[in-house]
Design an enzyme around this catalytic site. Sequence first.
Site, PDB file in Angstrom:
ATOM      1  CB  CYS A 118      24.762  -3.315  61.460  1.00 43.82           C
ATOM      2  SG  CYS A 118      24.909  -1.071  62.380  1.00 43.82           S
ATOM      3  CG  HIS A 260      27.264  -6.094  62.010  1.00 40.23           C
ATOM      4  ND1 HIS A 260      27.769  -5.517  61.946  1.00 40.23           N
ATOM      5  CD2 HIS A 260      26.318  -5.463  63.381  1.00 40.23           C
ATOM      6  CE1 HIS A 260      28.063  -3.502  62.312  1.00 40.23           C
ATOM      7  NE2 HIS A 260      26.664  -4.630  63.384  1.00 40.23           N
ATOM      8  CG  ASN A 290      28.712  -1.736  64.973  1.00 39.41           C
ATOM      9  OD1 ASN A 290      29.085  -1.488  64.093  1.00 39.41           O
ATOM     10  ND2 ASN A 290      27.659  -1.896  66.288  1.00 39.41           N
TER      11      ASN A 290
END
Length: 351
Positions: A118, A260, A290
């Site tokens: 990520c 993020h 996400n």
Amino acid sequence: MPSHAPGPPAAVLCGLAGWVPSRVVTNDELAERLDTDDAWIRTRTGIRRRHVVEPGQATSDLAVESGRRALRHAGVGSVDAVIVTTTTPDRPCPATAPTVAARLGLAGAAAFDVGAVCTGFVYGLATAVGLITSSVAERVLLIGADTYSTIVDPLDRANAIIFGDGAGAVVLRAGTAREPGAVGRFDLGSDGAHEDLITVAAGGSRQRSAGGEVRLRDRHFAMRGNEVYRHAVTRMAESARATLRRAGWTIDDVDHFVPHQANLRILHSVADDLGLPRERCVANVDCVGNTGAASIPLALADAAARQAIRPGDRLLLTAFGGGLTWGSCLLAWPELPVPAHPYDRGEEPTP
Ligand code: UT7
């Protein structure tokens, strides 16, 4: 140096776009097959829906859509390098970037993947900046794209609720450090001692050389969510602080914190830790979940399309992911045409 001097060479953001597949999965739809409910998901994560691929749709398909739109937004027809950052490549071999480049009519350009889970987009940005400032490339297309729905066990209620699929792309060009849109300072870091907190155990050389049966669960994405949560808050706050320190900025210099989009509670905890008012934290996790390496460029595209980010605004981007990896960077938002919105935000406001 006179004040009107252009400054040292830099990579300047000149285009961006996001793209998500059309299929929307609501919390209520997940609750039909999992022991969960809308209230739990909203309270614990801030997510109310996510987009997922249709059968047969792969990461490169999303990457191509976002890449094409970013090139159009930048008004450019060619680049010297295409970087795709992803944890869900179309195949283990070859990399996804050459396929994406060819489909965008960019065959001949350098093309390679960057893997930092990520944190991939921030690592990819640093890589793109390196290519440009070392004169290897004049223009780079960087795409963060992930299809977590292809690796998460649909019956794993802890992970199936969090992740969504999507892609976000930026175009960077050679320029100078004092221009709006110039990308830098950076902080990048990792700690492989915690490699087992976020994994897909099977499919790599470790599992293949060991031989034997591959258990189905080893093909799926696994995350020790609670431990990851704690590391995410600490590492993101530390990385953000390190970057501000390097630039001589304080938290008051930051107009928008673009983290993020892991989980809204994580974003707010990091903002609180930094002493940053929560309204300055850009969040679209409610609409897309996400989306891994796509999350920061998708959040940027969403905020730019809503004109929540304006030319001259100062941004701090911070990511965290498996590895463990983390990273941050700073930029001042350039003068750009307002991009198309990557998805319908629905009726509810951003939490
Ligand atoms: O993207 C890069 C890195 N990833 C992240 O940053 C994600 C970090 N982690 C998280 O966002 C959170 O840890 C999760 C959203 C994954 C989980 O939330 P949590 O508040 O940490 O829950 P937990 O794992 O501590 O579980 C608490 C309880 C457990 O039940 P018991 O043992 O207390 O009875 C879980 O079984 O919640 C249960 N639970 C659920 N209940 C309803 C876990 N998932 C669900 C669910 N619905 N979907």
